[in-house]
Motif scaffolding. Structure first.
Motif: not given
Length: 363
Positions: A72-101
């Motif tokens: 699809e023309g995408l270079d996916v990079e996975f970033v490990s987190f211990s919980n969804t709450a820790d994803m909120v700040a980087p997701l809001s800052a566009r440092q993450l594009d996709v998360a799970s919750g």
């Protein structure tokens, strides 16, 4: 092999991992896939994906291993987190594009505050035969006959990973089948690793657990699986894929492409579990990228989460979760599903790939 690098200054504590790419045998690809893959010189679009090192990461990891994202023309990079709450700040800052919750109180309150996050696809459910979440009871209590069914845990101490979590809702639903409720047990909050020690030391009588820890506890003869929550809350939505503002407010084309690869990953995952494809498609993907799953013998024994083959969420269980929080007085207003869920990306992918079932809407 995976290489690990310290996270950049802009991304907080979770470990940032660049995943190695496997070569593709283009001759084996379908014509439309070969067309997408054969774009030499065109740069790949980086997509950063937060993950929780759970079994439910399998479809995304399979999509990576099978080359679906690159097609699809995408270079996916996975970033490990211990919980969804820790994803909120980087997701809001566009440092993450996709998360799970999971369908939690925090997610619902975020929707009410207008946070630019959207649930866009299934990321695991307790479908029949896929009781990924389970109630584990100390083995001595089961062996002695003291506990034979859910009603027998009345008055006992039960470990929970967090108060008012979806796991507690599933326990509540299980207890109702015996005419009981959460007030009939003593809940104690413990992290999952601490639950194993607490069961061993008889500090708790039972625990709300997830795989592969359920299988580990049974193998060590510390506890026994009393029931999988697929028995008492079938098809409960464990978690969902979340798109952040970099996709919902900016690059919807990338969101559609990521989703097409992800749905292909879901279907490859289900095929591997149901015997239509080799089981090691799933085991290989998990063991390559998540340290906890390096033991492939363990992966052969765990109970895997279920998925909808079209990637749709079970919206009814999300409604049930909101009603439960409202009943506890923790959610004053229930957000509309349209404030939580966006199926545009999924429907675009299914228009390309074809549906296994009927088109679903958000209502």
């Amino acid at each position: 092999m995976n290489s690990r690098r310290p996270p950049p200054a802009t991304v907080p504590s979770p470990t940032r991992r660049r995943l190695a790419t496997l070569p593709l045998a283009l001759a084996a690809l379908s014509p439309w896939t070969r067309l997408l893959a054969a774009q030499p010189g065109k740069p790949l679009r980086k997509v950063r994906v937060g993950m929780l090192d759970s079994l439910s990461e399998a479809p995304a990891l399979i999509a990576y291993e099978q080359g679906y994202f690159r097609e699809e023309g995408l270079d996916v990079e996975f970033v490990s987190f211990s919980n969804t709450a820790d994803m909120v700040a980087p997701l809001s800052a566009r440092q993450l594009d996709v998360a799970s919750g999971a369908p939690t109180l925090a997610l619902f309150n975020g929707a009410l505050r207008g946070l630019p996050f959207k649930l866009v696809a299934d990321k695991g459910r307790n479908s029949p035969g896929h009781g990924f979440n389970a109630l584990v009871v100390r083995k001595d209590l089961v062996d002695s006959g003291r506990v034979k069914s859910i009603g027998d845990i009345k008055g006992m101490k039960v470990a929970t990973p967090s108060r008012h979590s979806p796991m507690e809702l599933q326990l509540d639903m299980a207890l109702r089948t015996a005419g009981l409720g959460l007030n009939d047990v003593a809940l104690e909050q413990l992290a999952f690793p601490s639950m194993i020690a607490a069961l061993t030391n008889k500090a708790v009588d039972a625990a709300l657990m997830i795989e592969p820890l359920v299988t580990v506890i049974v193998q060590r003869q510390i506890g026994a699986r009393l029931l999988g929550f697929d028995q008492t809350s079938p098809d409960f939505q464990i978690a969902g894929i979340i798109y952040g503002p970099s996709l919902t407010q900016a690059d919807s084309d990338v969101g559609r492409k990521w989703m097409a690869a992800y749905v292909r990953g879901i279907r490859a995952y289900l095929d591997s579990l149901d015997g239509r494809a080799p089981r090691d498609v799933t085991e290989h993907a998990l063991s390559r990228h998540i340290a906890a799953f390096k033991n492939q013998e363990l992966l052969k024994k765990v109970v895997y989460p279920g998925f909808d083959p079209d990637g749709y969420l079970n919206l009814q269980t999300i409604k049930d979760s909101m009603a439960w929080y409202a009943g506890l007085g923790l959610l004053k207003t229930q957000p509309r599903l349209s404030e939580l869920v966006d199926y545009r990306y999924l429907d675009s992918a299914l228009d390309r790939l074809g549906r296994k079932g009927p088109r679903q809407g958000v209502n």
